[in-house]
Design a protein around this motif. Structure first.
Motif, PDB file in Angstrom:
ATOM      1  N   ILE A 120       0.842  -1.204   0.000  1.00 24.53           N
ATOM      2  CA  ILE A 120       0.000   0.000   0.000  1.00 24.53           C
ATOM      3  C   ILE A 120       0.870   1.244   0.000  1.00 24.53           C
ATOM      4  O   ILE A 120       0.604   2.213  -0.737  1.00 24.53           O
ATOM      5  N   ASP A 121       1.921   1.226   0.785  1.00 21.29           N
ATOM      6  CA  ASP A 121       2.856   2.348   0.810  1.00 21.29           C
ATOM      7  C   ASP A 121       3.484   2.553  -0.569  1.00 21.29           C
ATOM      8  O   ASP A 121       3.638   3.692  -1.035  1.00 21.29           O
ATOM      9  N   GLU A 122       3.809   1.460  -1.238  1.00 24.56           N
ATOM     10  CA  GLU A 122       4.378   1.551  -2.583  1.00 24.56           C
ATOM     11  C   GLU A 122       3.383   2.172  -3.559  1.00 24.56           C
ATOM     12  O   GLU A 122       3.747   3.014  -4.388  1.00 24.56           O
ATOM     13  N   VAL A 123       2.126   1.748  -3.477  1.00 23.80           N
ATOM     14  CA  VAL A 123       1.085   2.301  -4.343  1.00 23.80           C
ATOM     15  C   VAL A 123       0.952   3.799  -4.115  1.00 23.80           C
ATOM     16  O   VAL A 123       0.944   4.598  -5.072  1.00 23.80           O
ATOM     17  N   TRP A 124       0.859   4.188  -2.871  1.00 18.86           N
ATOM     18  CA  TRP A 124       0.666   5.601  -2.557  1.00 18.86           C
ATOM     19  C   TRP A 124       1.863   6.453  -2.989  1.00 18.86           C
ATOM     20  O   TRP A 124       1.692   7.515  -3.575  1.00 18.86           O
ATOM     21  N   THR A 125       3.070   5.986  -2.695  1.00 20.47           N
ATOM     22  CA  THR A 125       4.254   6.785  -3.050  1.00 20.47           C
ATOM     23  C   THR A 125       4.429   6.859  -4.564  1.00 20.47           C
ATOM     24  O   THR A 125       4.835   7.898  -5.099  1.00 20.47           O
ATOM     25  N   THR A 126       4.116   5.776  -5.272  1.00 14.94           N
ATOM     26  CA  THR A 126       4.199   5.782  -6.734  1.00 14.94           C
ATOM     27  C   THR A 126       3.234   6.806  -7.322  1.00 14.94           C
ATOM     28  O   THR A 126       3.599   7.591  -8.207  1.00 14.94           O
ATOM     29  N   CYS A 127       2.006   6.796  -6.827  1.00 14.04           N
ATOM     30  CA  CYS A 127       1.007   7.747  -7.339  1.00 14.04           C
ATOM     31  C   CYS A 127       1.377   9.177  -6.977  1.00 14.04           C
ATOM     32  O   CYS A 127       1.282  10.085  -7.816  1.00 14.04           O
ATOM     33  N   ARG A 128       1.816   9.387  -5.752  1.00 16.66           N
ATOM     34  CA  ARG A 128       2.133  10.746  -5.308  1.00 16.66           C
ATOM     35  C   ARG A 128       3.342  11.319  -6.042  1.00 16.66           C
ATOM     36  O   ARG A 128       3.464  12.532  -6.212  1.00 16.66           O
ATOM     37  N   ALA A 129       4.233  10.455  -6.503  1.00 18.82           N
ATOM     38  CA  ALA A 129       5.405  10.921  -7.243  1.00 18.82           C
ATOM     39  C   ALA A 129       5.038  11.423  -8.628  1.00 18.82           C
ATOM     40  O   ALA A 129       5.811  12.146  -9.269  1.00 18.82           O
ATOM     41  N   PHE A 164      -3.877  14.222  -3.623  1.00 20.11           N
ATOM     42  CA  PHE A 164      -4.481  12.904  -3.758  1.00 20.11           C
ATOM     43  C   PHE A 164      -3.708  12.040  -4.755  1.00 20.11           C
ATOM     44  O   PHE A 164      -2.744  12.487  -5.370  1.00 20.11           O
ATOM     45  N   LEU A 165      -4.146  10.796  -4.913  1.00 20.12           N
ATOM     46  CA  LEU A 165      -3.370   9.825  -5.696  1.00 20.12           C
ATOM     47  C   LEU A 165      -3.261  10.205  -7.165  1.00 20.12           C
ATOM     48  O   LEU A 165      -2.250   9.916  -7.810  1.00 20.12           O
ATOM     49  N   PHE A 166      -4.296  10.836  -7.706  1.00 17.00           N
ATOM     50  CA  PHE A 166      -4.273  11.258  -9.111  1.00 17.00           C
ATOM     51  C   PHE A 166      -4.528  12.758  -9.234  1.00 17.00           C
ATOM     52  O   PHE A 166      -5.066  13.219 -10.220  1.00 17.00           O
ATOM     53  N   GLY A 167      -4.116  13.489  -8.231  1.00 19.38           N
ATOM     54  CA  GLY A 167      -4.285  14.933  -8.220  1.00 19.38           C
ATOM     55  C   GLY A 167      -5.586  15.343  -7.574  1.00 19.38           C
ATOM     56  O   GLY A 167      -5.597  15.970  -6.517  1.00 19.38           O
ATOM     57  N   HIS A 168      -6.711  14.958  -8.170  1.00 18.57           N
ATOM     58  CA  HIS A 168      -8.015  15.212  -7.585  1.00 18.57           C
ATOM     59  C   HIS A 168      -8.543  13.918  -6.962  1.00 18.57           C
ATOM     60  O   HIS A 168      -7.984  12.838  -7.177  1.00 18.57           O
ATOM     61  N   SER A 214       5.867   5.562   4.498  1.00 18.86           N
ATOM     62  CA  SER A 214       6.839   6.607   4.188  1.00 18.86           C
ATOM     63  C   SER A 214       6.274   7.996   4.481  1.00 18.86           C
ATOM     64  O   SER A 214       5.052   8.166   4.582  1.00 18.86           O
ATOM     65  N   PRO A 215       7.140   9.013   4.608  1.00 18.77           N
ATOM     66  CA  PRO A 215       6.661  10.389   4.807  1.00 18.77           C
ATOM     67  C   PRO A 215       5.702  10.845   3.705  1.00 18.77           C
ATOM     68  O   PRO A 215       4.729  11.549   3.978  1.00 18.77           O
ATOM     69  N   LYS A 216       5.974  10.446   2.463  1.00 19.86           N
ATOM     70  CA  LYS A 216       5.104  10.831   1.355  1.00 19.86           C
ATOM     71  C   LYS A 216       3.718  10.214   1.517  1.00 19.86           C
ATOM     72  O   LYS A 216       2.691  10.864   1.271  1.00 19.86           O
ATOM     73  N   SER A 217       3.671   8.965   1.938  1.00 20.35           N
ATOM     74  CA  SER A 217       2.383   8.313   2.169  1.00 20.35           C
ATOM     75  C   SER A 217       1.677   8.911   3.370  1.00 20.35           C
ATOM     76  O   SER A 217       0.443   9.020   3.389  1.00 20.35           O
ATOM     77  N   LEU A 218       2.437   9.307   4.370  1.00 26.75           N
ATOM     78  CA  LEU A 218       1.846   9.931   5.548  1.00 26.75           C
ATOM     79  C   LEU A 218       1.213  11.272   5.185  1.00 26.75           C
ATOM     80  O   LEU A 218       0.141  11.629   5.704  1.00 26.75           O
ATOM     81  N   GLU A 219       1.841  12.001   4.285  1.00 23.40           N
ATOM     82  CA  GLU A 219       1.243  13.250   3.792  1.00 23.40           C
ATOM     83  C   GLU A 219      -0.105  12.966   3.139  1.00 23.40           C
ATOM     84  O   GLU A 219      -1.080  13.704   3.332  1.00 23.40           O
ATOM     85  N   TYR A 220      -0.143  11.912   2.333  1.00 24.72           N
ATOM     86  CA  TYR A 220      -1.390  11.544   1.665  1.00 24.72           C
ATOM     87  C   TYR A 220      -2.450  11.151   2.687  1.00 24.72           C
ATOM     88  O   TYR A 220      -3.610  11.598   2.609  1.00 24.72           O
ATOM     89  N   LEU A 221      -2.079  10.320   3.653  1.00 23.08           N
ATOM     90  CA  LEU A 221      -3.005   9.888   4.697  1.00 23.08           C
ATOM     91  C   LEU A 221      -3.619  11.092   5.407  1.00 23.08           C
ATOM     92  O   LEU A 221      -4.840  11.164   5.602  1.00 23.08           O
ATOM     93  N   THR A 224      -9.994  16.047   4.933  1.00 23.16           N
ATOM     94  CA  THR A 224     -11.135  16.448   4.107  1.00 23.16           C
ATOM     95  C   THR A 224     -12.374  16.584   4.994  1.00 23.16           C
ATOM     96  O   THR A 224     -12.511  15.887   6.013  1.00 23.16           O
ATOM     97  N   GLU A 225     -13.268  17.450   4.592  1.00 24.47           N
ATOM     98  CA  GLU A 225     -14.480  17.665   5.381  1.00 24.47           C
ATOM     99  C   GLU A 225     -15.340  16.408   5.443  1.00 24.47           C
ATOM    100  O   GLU A 225     -15.976  16.127   6.463  1.00 24.47           O
ATOM    101  N   VAL A 226     -15.342  15.630   4.357  1.00 29.33           N
ATOM    102  CA  VAL A 226     -16.180  14.424   4.349  1.00 29.33           C
ATOM    103  C   VAL A 226     -15.675  13.393   5.352  1.00 29.33           C
ATOM    104  O   VAL A 226     -16.467  12.680   5.978  1.00 29.33           O
TER     105      VAL A 226
END
Length: 228
Positions: A144-153, A159-163, A188-195, A201-203
């Motif tokens: 999961i961390d790999e998925v998130w960091t790959t998308c965020r890079a 978010f994973l794809f910008g929006h 990773s720190p990058k994934s933590l930023e995403y989390l 988010t308000e939702v």
């Protein structure tokens, strides 16, 4: 406009019901919500009236007898009904990659599902954190961390794809699990930023608040096993 009715299970415990609900709330897509509760046998039995599999979530559209009874299929339907919302990226490759990421969450990570049941009302301070995590659970978190960091890079936004897309909606329950079980240090720190972006988010703030209210009247003891 087509009227959507969402049949959902406990907000606290049902990760599958949370996914389309969060997506609709994020994009302010109007829908009627009909809740069913795992802790009330009669309520759970009644779900069979609205879903041919007896499982939820499910969606029914006004003017149609068909019921869509899978969370990812519901998200796909929302893109068809509301094409002006960027539920999927518009670029064909990005859309396919987003679909692949969402599908991996839909069908994968069995160990994290088994050991880390979703419970929105718990925070690390509530829990005994001396868990013996199975190696497969650790491997799930690493992937999961790999998925998130790959998308965020690949994007500059939060978010994973910008929006906010189907991919984000599919991973929302994982975000909550990592917090609930106090294992955010494993990403990773990058994934933590995403989390944190998802949590802020308000939702999500609304979902957590509503889950705490729900827990006052709907508790499944077996799902509270980690609160020792």
């Amino acid at each position: 406009m087509t009227e959507i009715t969402l049949y959902a299970l406990n907000l606290n415990y049902s990760s599958w019901s949370l996914r389309p609900r969060i997506l609709m709330d994020y994009y302010k897509i109007p829908y009627k919500l009909q809740m069913f509760y795992k802790d009330i046998p009669e309520s759970l039995k009644a779900a069979h009236e609205f879903s041919p599999t007896g499982k939820l979530p499910a969606v029914k559209l006004s003017g149609s007898e068909d019921v869509i009874f899978d969370s990812l299929a519901i998200c796909e339907l929302l893109q068809e009904l509301y094409p002006f919302h960027p539920i999927y990226p518009t670029d064909p490759y990005e859309r396919a990659f987003c679909r692949a990421i969402a599908a991996e969450m839909h069908s994968g990570f069995p160990s994290i599902r088994d050991q880390m049941g979703m419970n929105l009302s718990f925070t690390p301070k509530d829990m005994n954190l001396n868990f013996d995590w199975h190696p497969d659970t650790i491997n799930d978190i690493k992937r999961i961390d790999e998925v998130w960091t790959t998308c965020r890079a690949r994007v500059e936004d939060r978010f994973l794809f910008g929006h906010f897309t189907v991919a984000d909606a599919m991973y929302v329950p994982v975000v909550t699990r990592l917090v609930t079980y106090g294992v955010t240090h494993l990403i990773s720190p990058k994934s933590l930023e995403y989390l944190n972006a998802v949590l802020n988010t308000e939702v999500m703030k609304t979902a957590y608040a509503e889950a705490k209210v729900e827990r006052q009247t709907h508790i499944i003891t077996a799902y509270e096993i980690y609160n020792k």
